[in-house]
Design a protein around this motif. Structure first.
Motif, PDB file in Angstrom:
ATOM      1  N   LEU B   3       0.869  -1.171   0.000  1.00 39.26           N
ATOM      2  CA  LEU B   3       0.000   0.000   0.000  1.00 39.26           C
ATOM      3  C   LEU B   3       0.907   1.223   0.000  1.00 39.26           C
ATOM      4  O   LEU B   3       1.704   1.423   0.920  1.00 39.26           O
ATOM      5  CB  LEU B   3      -0.917   0.022   1.228  1.00 39.26           C
ATOM      6  N   ILE B   4       0.781   2.019  -1.065  1.00 38.62           N
ATOM      7  CA  ILE B   4       1.562   3.248  -1.163  1.00 38.62           C
ATOM      8  C   ILE B   4       0.714   4.389  -0.614  1.00 38.62           C
ATOM      9  O   ILE B   4      -0.403   4.621  -1.072  1.00 38.62           O
ATOM     10  CB  ILE B   4       1.958   3.518  -2.630  1.00 38.62           C
ATOM     11  N   ILE B   5       1.237   5.071   0.396  1.00 36.75           N
ATOM     12  CA  ILE B   5       0.564   6.247   0.977  1.00 36.75           C
ATOM     13  C   ILE B   5       1.382   7.463   0.555  1.00 36.75           C
ATOM     14  O   ILE B   5       2.531   7.611   0.960  1.00 36.75           O
ATOM     15  CB  ILE B   5       0.495   6.151   2.512  1.00 36.75           C
ATOM     16  N   ALA B   6       0.797   8.294  -0.305  1.00 40.28           N
ATOM     17  CA  ALA B   6       1.531   9.443  -0.848  1.00 40.28           C
ATOM     18  C   ALA B   6       0.825  10.735  -0.477  1.00 40.28           C
ATOM     19  O   ALA B   6      -0.353  10.921  -0.799  1.00 40.28           O
ATOM     20  CB  ALA B   6       1.655   9.333  -2.364  1.00 40.28           C
ATOM     21  N   VAL B   7       1.539  11.628   0.214  1.00 34.02           N
ATOM     22  CA  VAL B   7       0.995  12.949   0.553  1.00 34.02           C
ATOM     23  C   VAL B   7       1.554  13.943  -0.460  1.00 34.02           C
ATOM     24  O   VAL B   7       2.774  14.118  -0.559  1.00 34.02           O
ATOM     25  CB  VAL B   7       1.390  13.370   1.980  1.00 34.02           C
ATOM     26  N   ILE B   8       0.661  14.560  -1.231  1.00 32.72           N
ATOM     27  CA  ILE B   8       1.101  15.488  -2.277  1.00 32.72           C
ATOM     28  C   ILE B   8       0.321  16.797  -2.175  1.00 32.72           C
ATOM     29  O   ILE B   8      -0.671  16.884  -1.460  1.00 32.72           O
ATOM     30  CB  ILE B   8       0.899  14.888  -3.684  1.00 32.72           C
ATOM     31  N   ALA B  27      -6.519   4.421  -7.224  1.00 26.78           N
ATOM     32  CA  ALA B  27      -6.139   5.143  -6.016  1.00 26.78           C
ATOM     33  C   ALA B  27      -7.369   5.692  -5.321  1.00 26.78           C
ATOM     34  O   ALA B  27      -8.380   5.978  -5.952  1.00 26.78           O
ATOM     35  CB  ALA B  27      -5.197   6.288  -6.362  1.00 26.78           C
ATOM     36  N   THR B  28      -7.292   5.815  -4.015  1.00 29.15           N
ATOM     37  CA  THR B  28      -8.315   6.507  -3.231  1.00 29.15           C
ATOM     38  C   THR B  28      -7.674   7.749  -2.648  1.00 29.15           C
ATOM     39  O   THR B  28      -6.541   7.711  -2.184  1.00 29.15           O
ATOM     40  CB  THR B  28      -8.831   5.589  -2.098  1.00 29.15           C
ATOM     41  N   LYS B  29      -8.419   8.850  -2.701  1.00 30.68           N
ATOM     42  CA  LYS B  29      -7.881  10.113  -2.203  1.00 30.68           C
ATOM     43  C   LYS B  29      -8.516  10.460  -0.859  1.00 30.68           C
ATOM     44  O   LYS B  29      -9.732  10.400  -0.719  1.00 30.68           O
ATOM     45  CB  LYS B  29      -8.215  11.246  -3.180  1.00 30.68           C
ATOM     46  N   LEU B  30      -7.701  10.846   0.109  1.00 32.73           N
ATOM     47  CA  LEU B  30      -8.195  11.279   1.412  1.00 32.73           C
ATOM     48  C   LEU B  30      -7.928  12.765   1.555  1.00 32.73           C
ATOM     49  O   LEU B  30      -6.812  13.228   1.261  1.00 32.73           O
ATOM     50  CB  LEU B  30      -7.461  10.541   2.533  1.00 32.73           C
ATOM     51  N   LEU B  45      -4.026   6.781  -1.432  1.00 34.82           N
ATOM     52  CA  LEU B  45      -3.783   5.381  -1.085  1.00 34.82           C
ATOM     53  C   LEU B  45      -3.793   4.593  -2.381  1.00 34.82           C
ATOM     54  O   LEU B  45      -4.775   4.624  -3.122  1.00 34.82           O
ATOM     55  CB  LEU B  45      -4.896   4.835  -0.182  1.00 34.82           C
ATOM     56  N   ILE B  46      -2.687   3.912  -2.677  1.00 32.97           N
ATOM     57  CA  ILE B  46      -2.585   3.187  -3.943  1.00 32.97           C
ATOM     58  C   ILE B  46      -2.136   1.760  -3.644  1.00 32.97           C
ATOM     59  O   ILE B  46      -1.033   1.539  -3.141  1.00 32.97           O
ATOM     60  CB  ILE B  46      -1.558   3.853  -4.886  1.00 32.97           C
TER      61      ILE B  46
ATOM     62  N   GLY C  34     -13.131   8.869  -5.085  1.00 29.50           N
ATOM     63  CA  GLY C  34     -12.600   8.294  -6.315  1.00 29.50           C
ATOM     64  C   GLY C  34     -11.821   7.021  -6.134  1.00 29.50           C
ATOM     65  O   GLY C  34     -11.657   6.510  -5.048  1.00 29.50           O
ATOM     66  N   GLY C  35     -11.397   6.499  -7.268  1.00 28.59           N
ATOM     67  CA  GLY C  35     -10.403   5.456  -7.248  1.00 28.59           C
ATOM     68  C   GLY C  35     -10.922   4.051  -7.236  1.00 28.59           C
ATOM     69  O   GLY C  35     -11.505   3.588  -8.201  1.00 28.59           O
ATOM     70  N   PHE C  36     -10.732   3.350  -6.118  1.00 27.69           N
ATOM     71  CA  PHE C  36     -11.003   1.918  -6.098  1.00 27.69           C
ATOM     72  C   PHE C  36     -12.444   1.625  -6.480  1.00 27.69           C
ATOM     73  O   PHE C  36     -12.745   0.608  -7.078  1.00 27.69           O
ATOM     74  CB  PHE C  36     -10.715   1.340  -4.718  1.00 27.69           C
TER      75      PHE C  36
END
Ligand code: NI
Ligand code: NI
Ligand code: NI
Lengths: 109, 109, 109
Positions: B3-8, B27-30, B45-46, C34-36
């Motif tokens: 699980l890739i957690i990326a803060v951008i 991906a899901t965006k939080l 979250l990818i 979005g996403g999954f």
């Protein structure tokens, strides 16, 4: 490297943010609701070196620990006089639910 | 599985979403705030296979990498003329903080 | 200890929350998009003992599983009469994408 996921009450959120910044830890806040804690809550993501985990746990405990708080009596509105409590009551506030997660790889672009 | 957690940064969010979709990654965006990056940010979250981690890191780097951007001067409003900078300035935008997390089990229902 | 990260559709969110509470599991909900899954979604964080993972997966599957739903025809508005479908159609709703993550340490303050 570890990722600390901490669910805390909204009311402790600013205080925790400030304490983390003062100690040079970076955190991302996710809006969250319900569950581990009764009131509105916030989920912190804090990336730390292995040897910093205890420091950050101490900061979370120091700023978010569950504690009793005296709440002043509220005048009854409408027909709720039966349940009116005419003296301050202690309620529990705060609290933190914390997961320390292993990180396999960390990148900063 | 990882699980890739990326803060951008928010401003790179749509571009990253599109690039991930084009490459068949979900991906899901939080919604997230503060911390790792100064401006408003988004946490992705990818979920990926082990052998796809490098591909996704490349996509994140290609779309979100910290870079300089020329910002046009803004006319001073009110009494701020003292701090007015009459030429474009370079500011840093973008950037990504990325955690690659082990996944023990993955289910899709 | 495991942290279950479950991305589900918004429409199943209350049902899953209630089922978890009834079974004494605590969850935190993160607003996500979005996403999954195509429609609006919610991300649940559920902290569980190792031996409770299967129980929680069963509850997620029972309440969020992808399934067909009959959707009544919608009268065409404006010039969309060409694409009007005059009988109910089956669409897929629900679904869950679930990551079971190892937890190295768990604290409650
Ligand atoms: Ni480490
Ligand atoms: Ni794997
Ligand atoms: Ni365990």
């Amino acid at each position: 490297m570890k990722l600390i996921i901490a669910v805390i009450q909204d009311k402790d959120s600013n205080r925790l943010s400030n304490a983390l910044v003062e100690n040079n830890f970076q955190a991302t806040k996710l809006a969250s609701t319900g569950g581990f804690l009764k009131a509105g809550n916030t989920t912190f993501l804090i990336g730390v070196k292995d040897e910093e985990v205890e420091d950050v746990l101490g900061i979370i405990q120091g700023n978010c620990k569950a504690r009793e708080q005296l709440v002043a009596p509220v005048s009854p509105m409408g027909g709720n006089a039966d349940s009116y409590v005419p003296y301050p009551v202690e309620v529990q506030v705060g609290g933190a639910t914390v997961f320390i997660m292993p990180v396999e790889q960390f990148e900063k672009f």
